[in-house]
Design an enzyme around this catalytic site. Structure first.
Site: not given
Ligand code: S3P
Length: 422
Positions: A22, A117, A310
């Protein structure tokens, strides 16, 4: 029966992956230079840097400190080639929200895992905002073709609690014609909301809904990235399961939308404490002290799931060493991560002698069985690899991974850190 090792010492873990991504993205859209310290130099975040460089952003690395020389909200340039995100779901989903509002057309692609995905979850809401985004192979997966457009604000209810979906929509919302809102079944990680606020955007949350106002400008800032609790989780687990261990993991992000692992470990009887709790750049941070503990089973379900999504692979390892039956429910999202993490955890733990069954939305683990070594099928999933490497620390016979390098996606230096504690 154990290897006669114990883990003692003090470590730090690399910077948070979600926050690192981010910081580069928002810094690219801001006016001025964003300084990022403790940036995660893992493959996923390096993919984000490469994509934004392809769009004309000057990003430099001075001994690990990253400087992003932002070009403003409308300063990205059309990339000459496909934007390649590698293994990174965060890059493709968040960047798609931004690309939906630019004045150029581009394609975004990734590795074999990314191509499997689901992208419908962002294609649908972004299209509702008037974005021109499609799956080139017509299967709602990458590669994606995106042509920027004038966007309209939406009030969106997501079926899944996903920070990637929420953040993608909020980023598009920066460019929309009114207030954009995203409602989730349970609140997912809120790093975008916190960091966009620090960059000057007007973002707020009511219950499980995040709202954003369109912005005319974002302003560069300094981001000090805390250690990643998802990486710390492996060493929390190692300290708990290996007899005689005591580990201090310094400078770890403990944002309440990410701290489910700590709550679960406490519920399992783990000896874990938070020291020196503080707030750094809007994010909660602490040092984590963990000592070997006799763990017992627990049930993990409902709103805690997004806060530890995670960490479920390493929690399954903890459950295999704990007394009693642990049930993990409401976690069907595990099937669409870097691999199908329900199948891989169940099959690999079974290969090691565990009593575990897969369910539609999780798994049931009858812990306390004697485990033995095996060759682990990782499907190149970093979190599967690290989870089984930690399990191997508490087993007499050898746990081999079919791939070791995949840990570099989120944790370069993982094996060296283990070595340093032995
Ligand atoms: C993340 C959100 C999660 C997480 C990923 C990182 C993020 O995924 O599993 O490793 O940085 O916004 P999801 O939004 O698909 O749950």
């Amino acid at each position: 029966m154990t290897n006669n090792i114990r883990l003692k010492g003090e470590i730090t873990v690399p910077g948070d992956k979600s926050i690192s991504h981010r910081a580069v993205m928002f810094g690219s859209l801001a006016k001025g230079t964003t300084k990022i310290t403790n940036f995660l130099q893992g493959a996923d975040c390096l993919s984000t840097i490469a994509c934004f460089k392809q769009m004309g952003i000057d990003i430099t690395n001075d001994n690990g400190t990253i400087y992003v020389h932002g070009n403003g909200l409308y300063g990205l340039k059309a990339p000459k080639d496909t934007l390649y995100v590698g293994n990174s779901g965060t890059t493709i989903r968040l960047m798609s929200g931004i690309l939906s509002a630019q004045n150029f057309t581009c394609t975004v692609d990734g590795d074999a895992s990314i191509r499997k995905r689901p992208m419908k979850r962002i294609i649908e809401p972004l299209s509702m905002m008037n974005a021109n985004i499609s799956s080139i192979d017509d299967n709602f997966c990458a590669p994606l073709k995106i042509t920027g457009n004038k966007l309209n604000a939406i009030d969106y209810t997501s079926k899944v609690a996903s920070a990637q979906v929420k953040s993608s929509i909020l980023l598009a919302g920066l460019y929309a014609d009114g207030i954009t809102s995203v409602t989730e079944p349970y609140i997912s990680r809120n790093h975008s909301e916190l960091m966009l606020t620090a960059f000057g955007a007007n973002v707020w949350t009511t219950d499980t809904t995040a709202h954003i106002e369109p912005a005319t400008e974002l302003f560069a800032t300094e981001v000090n990235v805390p250690g990643d609790i998802s990486s710390a989780a492996y060493f929390i687990a190692a300290g708990l399961i290996v007899p005689g261990s005591e580990l201090l993991i310094k400078n770890v992000g403990i944002n309440p939308t990410r701290d489910g692992i700590i709550r679960v470990v406490k519920a399992m009887g783990g000896n874990i404490s938070l020291l020196n709790e503080r707030t750094v750049a809007g994010e909660a941070v602490a040092d984590i002290l963990v000592k070997h503990s006799n763990l017992h089973a627990t049930t993990i379900e409902g709103e805690i799931i997004p806060t530890l999504i995670d960490e479920i692979p390493i929690i399954a390892i903890l459950a295999a060493f704990a007394d009693g039956t642990t049930t993990i429910k409401d976690a069907a999202e595990l099937k669409v991560k870097e691999s199908n993490r329900i199948d891989l955890m169940v099959n690999n733990l079974k290969a090691m002698g565990a009593d575990i069954v897969a369910t539609d939305d999780g798994m049931i683990i009858n812990g306390g069985k004697e485990l033995h070594g095996a060759t682990i099928q990782t499907n190149l999933d970093h979190r599967i690899a690290m989870s089984f490497a930690i399990a191997g620390l508490n087993i007499d016979s050898e746990v081999k991974l079919d791939d070791y390098d995949c840990v570099n996606v989120s944790y370069p230096g993982f094996f060296e850190t283990i070595e340093s504690l032995l």
